[in-house]
Design an enzyme around this catalytic site. Structure first.
Site, mmCIF file in Angstrom:
data_model
loop_
_atom_site.group_PDB
_atom_site.id
_atom_site.type_symbol
_atom_site.label_atom_id
_atom_site.label_comp_id
_atom_site.label_asym_id
_atom_site.label_seq_id
_atom_site.Cartn_x
_atom_site.Cartn_y
_atom_site.Cartn_z
ATOM 1 N N ASP A 49 -6.054 10.159 2.017
ATOM 2 C CA ASP A 49 -7.428 9.752 2.355
ATOM 3 C C ASP A 49 -8.010 10.685 3.419
ATOM 4 O OD1 ASP A 49 -5.916 8.843 4.465
ATOM 5 O OD2 ASP A 49 -6.756 6.817 4.495
ATOM 6 N N SER A 50 -7.202 11.639 3.900
ATOM 7 C CA SER A 50 -7.726 12.723 4.743
ATOM 8 C C SER A 50 -8.827 13.478 3.996
ATOM 9 C CB SER A 50 -6.595 13.676 5.147
ATOM 10 O OG SER A 50 -5.833 14.055 4.019
ATOM 11 N N ASP A 88 -3.209 7.893 -1.968
ATOM 12 C CA ASP A 88 -3.396 6.977 -0.842
ATOM 13 C C ASP A 88 -4.262 5.794 -1.226
ATOM 14 O OD1 ASP A 88 -2.035 7.634 1.452
ATOM 15 O OD2 ASP A 88 -3.638 8.855 2.305
ATOM 16 N N LYS A 118 0.463 5.261 -1.640
ATOM 17 C CA LYS A 118 0.899 5.212 -0.235
ATOM 18 C C LYS A 118 -0.042 4.276 0.513
ATOM 19 C CE LYS A 118 0.291 8.761 2.840
ATOM 20 N NZ LYS A 118 -0.596 8.097 3.843
ATOM 21 N N GLU A 120 -0.620 2.351 4.619
ATOM 22 C CA GLU A 120 -0.265 2.420 6.037
ATOM 23 C C GLU A 120 0.159 1.048 6.551
ATOM 24 O OE1 GLU A 120 -3.492 4.236 8.225
ATOM 25 O OE2 GLU A 120 -3.473 6.023 6.951
ATOM 26 N N GLU A 186 4.387 9.582 11.121
ATOM 27 C CA GLU A 186 3.360 10.476 11.670
ATOM 28 C C GLU A 186 3.294 10.368 13.188
ATOM 29 O OE1 GLU A 186 -0.455 10.524 9.702
ATOM 30 O OE2 GLU A 186 -1.370 11.708 11.309
HETATM 31 O O1 KIV Z 1 -4.216 11.228 4.338
HETATM 32 C C1 KIV Z 1 -3.322 12.058 4.527
HETATM 33 O O2 KIV Z 1 -3.538 13.259 4.364
HETATM 34 C C2 KIV Z 1 -2.009 11.576 4.945
HETATM 35 C C3 KIV Z 1 -0.936 12.570 5.242
HETATM 36 C C4 KIV Z 1 -1.277 13.534 6.276
HETATM 37 C C5 KIV Z 1 0.379 11.952 5.473
HETATM 38 O O3 KIV Z 1 -1.808 10.411 5.025
#
Ligand code: KIV
Length: 277
Positions: A49-50, A88, A118, A120, A186
């Protein structure tokens, strides 16, 4: 993406089996060309989600939507043949209830072809992880600095220093017990990352953690020097493509203004045969 094309990609269980072995290699990707470049080199690729901050200019990951994750997830899937795809779950798509998490995880997997999602969270999210895994959704967990919680974590600080390390250890144990096949660690102290890696039986994937983790992940635009709004200490720039791109754009602007581009080799005459490409 045909089923045949993705046949050789590892499954979450293959990733789990790499615990303690040769470090797992992973990067984020958001587009097809970038996914194609990393496919031969990465064990798994994360549509993080970055993407909201890196490609859409958002101030944090909180504004990222399911639609954005699906759009970029589909694009990345088109570029992968052998690396496993993980997508994510965006903020607000899973925290409310396990049923909500299942609905959205199933949608992400069905629409992008991802092998896993993924999310959190540690102890708090463990029941949701168990609920998803029991229903066929492989989950990669993410603990330590969890960017979707920056407003309750007090910003992008190192997590788990001193006595707080015990809570992170509990988070790691909880997600492993709940059935996550791997966990991202992280921004936490190196010694804590090493203790967690030794303690749990699933691979730890470090980002700002330790070279002793079972694998590493970085945001691809960070490590290529394409995203330069800020640089975290844990990012190593393996290239400076942002600087190169800006220099090339400046060259182009000069060439257009000076009428040296397009040159004779870039234009067409009336009687020229059609070029092949
Ligand atoms: O959103 C993301 O890019 C991440 C990674 C950096 C682990 O969660």
């Amino acid at each position: 993406m045909s089923a045949t094309a993705r046949k050789t990609a590892p499954l979450p269980d293959d990733i789990r089996a790499r615990k303690g072995g040769t470090p797992l290699v992973s990067l984020t990707a958001y587009t097809t060309p970038m996914a194609e470049m990393m496919d031969a080199h990465c064990d798994f690729v994360l549509v993080g989600d970055s993407v909201g901050m890196v490609l859409h200019g958002l101030p944090s990951t909180l504004g990222v939507t399911m639609e954005m994750m699906i759009l970029h997830g589909k694009a990345v899937a088109r570029g992968l043949r052998r690396a496993m795809l993980v997508v994510d779950m965006p903020f607000g798509s899973y925290e409310e209830a396990p049923e909500q998490a299942f609905r959205n995880a199933a949608r992400l997997m069905a629409e992008t072809g991802a092998a896993a999602v993924k999310l959190e969270g540690g102890v708090t999210m463990a029941p949701t992880i168990a609920f998803l895994v029991a229903r066929g959704v492989p989950v990669m967990a993410h603990i330590g600095l969890t960017p979707q919680s920056i407003n309750t974590l007090g910003g992008y600080k190192v997590q788990g220093r001193g006595a707080a390390g015990q809570a992170l250890m509990q988070d790691a144990r909880a997600v492993a017990r709940a059935g996550a096949f791997a966990v991202v660690l992280e921004k936490l102290p190196e010694s804590l990352a090493d203790r967690i890696t030794a303690d749990i039986d699933i691979p730890t994937i470090g980002i700002g953690a330790s070279a002793g983790c079972d694998g590493q992940i970085l945001v691809v635009d960070d490590m290529l020097g394409l995203f330069t709004a800020f640089k975290a200490k844990f990012v190593k720039r393996f290239a400076s493509l942002g600087e190169q791109a800006e220099a090339a754009i400046a060259d182009y602007a000069r060439a257009v203004r000076g009428r040296s581009f397009p040159g004779s080799e870039h234009v067409f005459s009336d009687d020229m045969p059609e070029p092949k490409a």
